[in-house]
Structures are given as structure tokens and as C-alpha cells.
Scaffold this active site. Structure first.
Site, PDB file in Angstrom:
ATOM      1  N   ARG A  47       0.835  -1.214   0.000  1.00 15.08           N
ATOM      2  CA  ARG A  47       0.000   0.000   0.000  1.00 15.08           C
ATOM      3  C   ARG A  47       0.864   1.257   0.000  1.00 15.08           C
ATOM      4  NH1 ARG A  47      -4.610   1.383   4.553  1.00 15.08           N
ATOM      5  NH2 ARG A  47      -5.020   3.556   3.953  1.00 15.08           N
ATOM      6  N   ASN A  57     -10.587  -4.747  -0.207  1.00 12.75           N
ATOM      7  CA  ASN A  57     -10.670  -3.653  -1.171  1.00 12.75           C
ATOM      8  C   ASN A  57      -9.854  -3.923  -2.431  1.00 12.75           C
ATOM      9  OD1 ASN A  57     -12.363  -1.559  -0.223  1.00 12.75           O
ATOM     10  ND2 ASN A  57     -10.890  -1.124   1.408  1.00 12.75           N
ATOM     11  N   CYS A  91     -18.824  -2.542   2.973  1.00 11.59           N
ATOM     12  CA  CYS A  91     -18.043  -1.353   3.312  1.00 11.59           C
ATOM     13  C   CYS A  91     -18.647  -0.735   4.563  1.00 11.59           C
ATOM     14  CB  CYS A  91     -18.093  -0.359   2.161  1.00 11.59           C
ATOM     15  SG  CYS A  91     -17.221   1.178   2.516  1.00 11.59           S
ATOM     16  N   HIS A 116     -17.481   3.108  -2.532  1.00  8.79           N
ATOM     17  CA  HIS A 116     -16.741   4.363  -2.377  1.00  8.79           C
ATOM     18  C   HIS A 116     -17.124   5.380  -3.445  1.00  8.79           C
ATOM     19  CE1 HIS A 116     -13.324   2.391   0.230  1.00  8.79           C
ATOM     20  NE2 HIS A 116     -14.543   2.218   0.729  1.00  8.79           N
ATOM     21  N   TYR A 174     -15.792   9.563   0.009  1.00  8.69           N
ATOM     22  CA  TYR A 174     -14.775   9.415  -1.046  1.00  8.69           C
ATOM     23  C   TYR A 174     -15.036  10.316  -2.257  1.00  8.69           C
ATOM     24  CZ  TYR A 174     -12.467   5.511   1.278  1.00  8.69           C
ATOM     25  OH  TYR A 174     -11.761   4.741   2.168  1.00  8.69           O
TER      26      TYR A 174
HETATM   27  P1  NAD Z   1      -3.504  -6.134   6.646  1.00  9.37           P
HETATM   28  O1  NAD Z   1      -2.371  -5.489   5.961  1.00  9.37           O
HETATM   29  O2  NAD Z   1      -3.448  -6.265   8.109  1.00  9.37           O
HETATM   30  O3  NAD Z   1      -3.767  -7.559   5.975  1.00  9.37           O
HETATM   31  C1  NAD Z   1      -4.609  -8.487   6.583  1.00  9.37           C
HETATM   32  C2  NAD Z   1      -3.998  -9.864   6.511  1.00  9.37           C
HETATM   33  O4  NAD Z   1      -4.092 -10.390   5.185  1.00  9.37           O
HETATM   34  C3  NAD Z   1      -2.509  -9.892   6.856  1.00  9.37           C
HETATM   35  O5  NAD Z   1      -2.308 -10.592   8.055  1.00  9.37           O
HETATM   36  C4  NAD Z   1      -1.888 -10.571   5.648  1.00  9.37           C
HETATM   37  O6  NAD Z   1      -0.816 -11.428   5.966  1.00  9.37           O
HETATM   38  C5  NAD Z   1      -3.056 -11.314   5.057  1.00  9.37           C
HETATM   39  N1  NAD Z   1      -2.890 -11.787   3.675  1.00  9.37           N
HETATM   40  C6  NAD Z   1      -2.213 -11.221   2.663  1.00  9.37           C
HETATM   41  N2  NAD Z   1      -2.307 -11.972   1.557  1.00  9.37           N
HETATM   42  C7  NAD Z   1      -3.078 -13.041   1.876  1.00  9.37           C
HETATM   43  C8  NAD Z   1      -3.537 -14.172   1.161  1.00  9.37           C
HETATM   44  N3  NAD Z   1      -3.223 -14.370  -0.103  1.00  9.37           N
HETATM   45  N4  NAD Z   1      -4.297 -15.075   1.818  1.00  9.37           N
HETATM   46  C9  NAD Z   1      -4.618 -14.902   3.112  1.00  9.37           C
HETATM   47  N5  NAD Z   1      -4.202 -13.848   3.827  1.00  9.37           N
HETATM   48  C10 NAD Z   1      -3.443 -12.931   3.228  1.00  9.37           C
HETATM   49  O7  NAD Z   1      -4.821  -5.375   6.189  1.00  9.37           O
HETATM   50  P2  NAD Z   1      -5.943  -4.557   6.952  1.00  9.37           P
HETATM   51  O8  NAD Z   1      -5.489  -3.154   7.051  1.00  9.37           O
HETATM   52  O9  NAD Z   1      -6.375  -5.244   8.160  1.00  9.37           O
HETATM   53  O10 NAD Z   1      -7.071  -4.587   5.859  1.00  9.37           O
HETATM   54  C11 NAD Z   1      -7.518  -5.830   5.360  1.00  9.37           C
HETATM   55  C12 NAD Z   1      -8.308  -5.678   4.105  1.00  9.37           C
HETATM   56  O11 NAD Z   1      -9.591  -5.155   4.397  1.00  9.37           O
HETATM   57  C13 NAD Z   1      -7.702  -4.725   3.081  1.00  9.37           C
HETATM   58  O12 NAD Z   1      -7.904  -5.217   1.784  1.00  9.37           O
HETATM   59  C14 NAD Z   1      -8.470  -3.456   3.301  1.00  9.37           C
HETATM   60  O13 NAD Z   1      -8.500  -2.641   2.152  1.00  9.37           O
HETATM   61  C15 NAD Z   1      -9.821  -4.003   3.626  1.00  9.37           C
HETATM   62  N6  NAD Z   1     -10.718  -3.103   4.355  1.00  9.37           N
HETATM   63  C16 NAD Z   1     -11.918  -2.880   3.777  1.00  9.37           C
HETATM   64  C17 NAD Z   1     -12.821  -2.045   4.368  1.00  9.37           C
HETATM   65  C18 NAD Z   1     -14.111  -1.800   3.654  1.00  9.37           C
HETATM   66  O14 NAD Z   1     -14.785  -0.820   3.912  1.00  9.37           O
HETATM   67  N7  NAD Z   1     -14.510  -2.674   2.725  1.00  9.37           N
HETATM   68  C19 NAD Z   1     -12.533  -1.458   5.614  1.00  9.37           C
HETATM   69  C20 NAD Z   1     -11.302  -1.734   6.199  1.00  9.37           C
HETATM   70  C21 NAD Z   1     -10.392  -2.568   5.564  1.00  9.37           C
HETATM   71  C1  G6P Z   2     -12.699   3.300   5.158  1.00 11.17           C
HETATM   72  C2  G6P Z   2     -13.110   2.475   3.977  1.00 11.17           C
HETATM   73  C3  G6P Z   2     -12.323   1.237   3.848  1.00 11.17           C
HETATM   74  C4  G6P Z   2     -10.849   1.508   3.923  1.00 11.17           C
HETATM   75  C5  G6P Z   2     -10.528   2.217   5.214  1.00 11.17           C
HETATM   76  C6  G6P Z   2      -9.083   2.637   5.249  1.00 11.17           C
HETATM   77  O1  G6P Z   2     -13.313   2.831   6.270  1.00 11.17           O
HETATM   78  O2  G6P Z   2     -14.446   2.143   3.978  1.00 11.17           O
HETATM   79  O3  G6P Z   2     -12.679   0.598   2.664  1.00 11.17           O
HETATM   80  O4  G6P Z   2     -10.131   0.294   3.883  1.00 11.17           O
HETATM   81  O5  G6P Z   2     -11.306   3.335   5.380  1.00 11.17           O
HETATM   82  O6  G6P Z   2      -8.698   2.853   6.564  1.00 11.17           O
HETATM   83  P1  G6P Z   2      -7.174   2.896   6.979  1.00 11.17           P
HETATM   84  O7  G6P Z   2      -7.191   3.098   8.444  1.00 11.17           O
HETATM   85  O8  G6P Z   2      -6.574   1.596   6.557  1.00 11.17           O
HETATM   86  O9  G6P Z   2      -6.584   4.033   6.215  1.00 11.17           O
HETATM   87 MN    MN Z   3     -14.877   0.792   2.296  1.00  7.52          MN
END
Ligand code: NAD
Ligand code: G6P
Ligand code: MN
Length: 432
Positions: free
Chosen positions: A93, A147, A169, A199, A252
Site C-alpha cells: 500500500r 478492497n 463497506c 466508495h 470518497y
Molecule cells: P492487513 O495489511 O493487516 O492484511 C490483513 C492480513 O491479510 C494480513 O495478516 C496478511 O498477511 C493477510 N494476507 C495477505 N495476503 C493473503 C492471502 N493471499 N491469503 C490470506 N491472507 C493474506 O490489512 P488490513 O489493514 O487489516 O485490511 C484488510 C483488508 O480489508 C484490506 O484489503 C483493506 O482494504 C480491507 N478493508 C476494507 C474495508 C471496507 O470498507 N470494505 C474497511 C477496512 C479494511
Molecule cells: C474506510 C473504507 C475502507 C478503507 C478504510 C481505510 O473505512 O471504507 O474501505 O479500507 O477506510 O482505513 P485505513 O485506516 O486503513 O486508512
Molecule cells: Mn470501504
């Protein structure tokens, strides 16, 4: 009892998920939870996995947390599979955000060049997961949080040919929590209707007599907390513009309606305190220090520093609604089926839906005015071209996707950004 599998279980958000499941145990009686991660996330998985078990042990319920790096073993006979993984972790990222910024363009987790590369890295992995699910748990629901959530969901349906998927989300959840407070009413006193893309959606609100109160909320938004996630810098929307549309854009939309100012802020941040990913890395370190404490058995306050706060209210409520056929209103990424007639009926949109045993039933929103329709059609087609590039690994398609993305100024600089990101992420882009 229900078997839940969470892929990317080492995420610092896992305690948020556990809290949501514990809260809903009576309607969603879980038997076991499998947290799956990969070698690179092994340490995080161990720490947060123990923390998750402590949370259940402190609850009245007997649920066992299994930790594994073996995805196939975990998926066997699952009822619900949730995905919250990040291919390449936060290091990837940082590159998504820094490389475009170096060239004066926006790099963001789900927007601009950075968001497109997150899709390129993630889509091959989600399609592999779907193949595993076809063999190991063909009746399971996939609840995607990874995401870019809308594009990932679209890829699952379009290329994975898997329809039992819901994309989520926390942004709509936050809006529905905070806006009623602005009016001094409760969420259940208001009728919400969302439409658009992940978003990139708008919503309208009515009171319980059916009277439209969108404009009242717009007026109050400038005075108090409008539910913006912590990761988005608060440059206000132009009030005249919101009054004209009579809809509330999601947070967003700032990247598009106030592009100049959002870009200037991002570039300043990048040169001074570091990109959002670098800031999040610090928060993550703090969170894991807390999770290591063998006495901590509840979600810590500090998790609210992450943009994804209230994530479990979407994820756990979706699962509970499908399991118990609750028919709750939840905003999800799902197949359009005519809800947004300005977009093809077979593409994925983010809309208000009723969630029950059949999954999501999108609520018709109707046609959008010209300004919003124009944006929506560009953005949806940008997503479709990006997904195609992610699946085929075709360089020309990737260039097309870059060119159509409104956050990417086309030309030689865009091509340099594309080439540099392809190189930087080579390890996670076997398709290119
Ligand atoms: P993170 O960097 O902590 O990753 C989470 C875990 O995924 C890590 O422990 C990593 O080792 C693991 N991982 C990586 N590749 C993998 C694979 N191929 N198989 C299984 N596990 C794997 O991430 P985070 O900050 O906790 O965010 C996790 C995800 O959720 C991201 O994609 C983020 O964008 C998403 N997210 C989405 C929303 C939303 O609104 N939809 C909100 C928050 C986070
Ligand atoms: C929002 C969005 C998520 C995104 C997050 C990022 O909540 O809905 O899709 O992953 O923000 O938050 P962060 O703390 O990782 O910047
Ligand atoms: Mn989101």
C-alpha cells in the site's frame, strides 16, 4: 452450529469482527471460527488469534478459534467465508500511495492508480479462493471486505461465476449512525436509500412519514460530525452543489468533487508526515502491542483510529441476516438487476438491499440526474476495464484503465507510473 472462515485473519480488524459475532451469538450460533493467513502474516495471526480466543473465553459462549496457514483445510464445509486480506500487506500500500504521489498524482487505497493496482494484486487471489470454495464448500456465502470491495465483488461474479457473494463497506454504516444524530432522531426513525458504486455512492433520506429530509441533513453536515472515516481528509463539499443534487455523496466523493484540494493535501502529507499507509503502520504496531497483552479480552479503543471502524456492523449483520433470514436493510455490493437503471443489470453496484436467506435483494433506486449518471458510467466502466486487466494481465488494457480513470492524468507520466508500479509489485502480479 455455524462454521465461519476468515481469510486474512491476521488483520488488526479481527477483534472488531469477534465483537460483532459475540453480540449476535443468539441469532447466529457459531460453532467454530477459522482464521486463515499466509507465511508473511504468521506472527500477526498468532497474536490476534490468541486475542480473539480470549474475547470468546470472556463471553458466555463456547467458540473455538482455529489458526491456520492452510486455506483448503479451513474452507472444508464452511458456511460463511469472510475476506479481509491485503496482498503484499501495508508495504504494498505504501508503494500504491507513494509512487503516483512522486509524479504528482493521487495514490490512494481504492482510488486512482493505487486503487487500481490493489485490484490487480487482489483479483487473482480472490478468484483462487472462489475455485477452492467450489470444491470445498459449494453452499457457502462469500462476504467480501477486501478492497477495492466493489471491484473484487464484481470479479467474483463476472469471472469467478460465483453468485453467493456480498461485498461490504463501513462507509454507509457510519453515515447511518451519525446523520440521525444531526437531526436529533434515531436511525430506525429514518428511511435510507443508497445507490452507486463502492466508495462512489450517493444516498437520500426520508423521515418515518416519508418526507424527504436529505436537505436538512446536508445543512447540518457542515456543523457537526458527518460520519467521515478517519482516513479521509475533510475538505468540505460545496454546499450549492449538494443542494442541487439533493443527495448526500459518500466521503470518497471528495477525491472527485474537490480533486484539486484533495490532491494538494495528499502531496503535502506525503512530503511531511508520510502517506496514510505509513501512518496506519504506526497504528498497527500500537494495536499489536496491545493485542500481545494476555489480560486484554475486549476490542481496544485505539482500533477506532483505523478507517474501517464499525466494519463488523456490516459484516456480522450480513451473516446473521442471511443465516436467520432477517431481511435487514444493509448497503451492499451486489448484482444490479435493474436497481440502478443507468448501469447494465448484470454489473455490480453498491445499493440498499434487503438481506435474507436468498442473499441480497437490491432496492430499486431509479435513474440518476445527468451529472451523477455521467460520473457513474465512467467509474463503472473504469472498474470493468481494471478488472479485465487484472484477469488478463494485458498491458494495453491496463493502460486503457489508467486512461479512463478520472484521477489519472493521461500521457507519458501516467505510463511511467504504470510501469513503475508494475515493477514495484512484480512479485504479486504473476498475470502481467
Ligand atoms: P492487513 O495489511 O493487516 O492484511 C490483513 C492480513 O491479510 C494480513 O495478516 C496478511 O498477511 C493477510 N494476507 C495477505 N495476503 C493473503 C492471502 N493471499 N491469503 C490470506 N491472507 C493474506 O490489512 P488490513 O489493514 O487489516 O485490511 C484488510 C483488508 O480489508 C484490506 O484489503 C483493506 O482494504 C480491507 N478493508 C476494507 C474495508 C471496507 O470498507 N470494505 C474497511 C477496512 C479494511
Ligand atoms: C474506510 C473504507 C475502507 C478503507 C478504510 C481505510 O473505512 O471504507 O474501505 O479500507 O477506510 O482505513 P485505513 O485506516 O486503513 O486508512
Ligand atoms: Mn470501504
Amino acid at each position: 452450529g455455524v462454521k465461519i472462515v476468515t481469510i486474512g485473519g491476521g488483520s488488526s480488524y479481527t477483534p472488531e469482527l469477534m465483537e460483532g459475532f459475540i453480540k449476535r451469538y443468539e441469532e447466529l450460533p457459531i460453532r467454530e471460527i477459522w482464521l486463515v493467513d499466509i507465511e508473511d502474516g504468521k506472527e500477526k495471526l498468532e497474536i490476534v488469534g490468541k486475542m480473539a480466543q480470549r474475547m470468546w473465553d470472556a463471553s458466555p459462549y463456547d467458540v473455538k478459534i482455529h489458526l491456520t496457514l492452510d486455506r483448503q483445510k479451513a474452507l472444508k464445509d464452511a458456511d460463511f467465508v469472510t475476506t479481509q486480506f491485503r496482498v503484499g500487506l501495508l508495504e504494498a500500500r505504501i508503494k500504491d500511495e507513494r509512487i503516483p504521489a512522486y509524479y504528482g498524482m493521487l495514490g490512494q487505497e481504492t482510488n486512482g492508480a493505487g486503487g487500481m493496482f490493489k485490484a490487480f494484486r487482489t483479483i487473482p487471489v480472490i478468484l483462487d479462493i472462489v475455485e477452492d470454495m467450489k470444491r470445498l464448500c459449494p453452499d457457502a456465502w462469500l462476504v467480501n471486505f477486501t478492497n477495492p470491495s466493489g471491484m473484487v465483488t464484481e470479479a467474483v461474479i463476472r469471472y469467478g461465476k460465483w453468485d453467493k457473494v456480498v461485498g461490504l463497506c463501513n462507509v454507509p454504516v457510519m453515515a447511518m449512525m451519525v446523520e440521525p444524530e444531526l437531526l436529533g432522531v434515531k436511525t430506525e426513525d429514518l428511511i435510507y436509500k443508497f445507490a452507486g458504486l463502492n466508495h462512489f455512492h450517493w444516498h437520500k433520506v426520508a423521515d418515518k412519514h416519508g418526507k424527504d429530509v436529505t436537505l436538512e441533513i446536508i445543512n447540518k453536515m457542515y456543523e457537526g460530525d458527518a460520519g467521515l472515516p478517519t482516513n479521509i481528509h475533510d475538505i468540505p463539499f460545496y454546499k450549492e452543489q449538494l443542494k442541487q443534487m439533493n443527495m448526500i455523496p459518500c466521503g470518497y466523493h471528495r477525491y472527485y468533487y474537490r480533486e484539486e484540494e484533495m490532491l494538494a493535501y495528499a502531496l503535502e502529507e506525503y512530503k511531511t508526515i508520510g502517506t496514510r499507509a505509513q501512518q496506519v503502520k504506526q497504528t498497527e504496531t500500537e494495536l499489536f502491542d496491545l493485542y500481545r497483552d494476555p489480560h486484554l479480552d475486549h476490542k481496544p479503543e485505539q482500533l477506532a483510529k483505523r478507517g474501517g471502524a464499525h466494519y463488523s456492523d456490516a459484516a456480522c449483520e450480513t451473516i446473521a441476516s442471511i443465516h436467520a433470514n432477517k431481511n435487514t436493510h444493509i448497503v451492499v455490493s451486489t448484482k444490479n438487476n435493474g436497481a440502478v437503471p443507468d448501469l447494465p443489470s448484470d454489473c455490480v453496484v453498491e445499493v440498499s438491499a434487503y438481506l435474507g436467506a436468498q442473499g441480497a435483494r437490491a432496492i430499486a433506486f431509479g435513474k440518476l440526474p445527468a451529472a451523477e449518471r455521467g460520473w457513474l458510467q465512467v467509474m463503472k466502466n473504469m472498474e470493468l476495464v481494471t478488472i479485465e486487466a487484472a484477469v488478463t494481465g494485458n498491458y494495453g488494457t491496463a493502460l486503457q484503465a489508467f486512461t479512463i480513470n478520472p484521477m489519472v492524468r493521461s500521457g507519458d507520466t501516467a505510463r511511467k507510473i504504470l510501469d513503475e508500479l508494475l515493477l514495484a509489485h512484480k512479485k504479486y502480479l504473476p498475470q502481467f
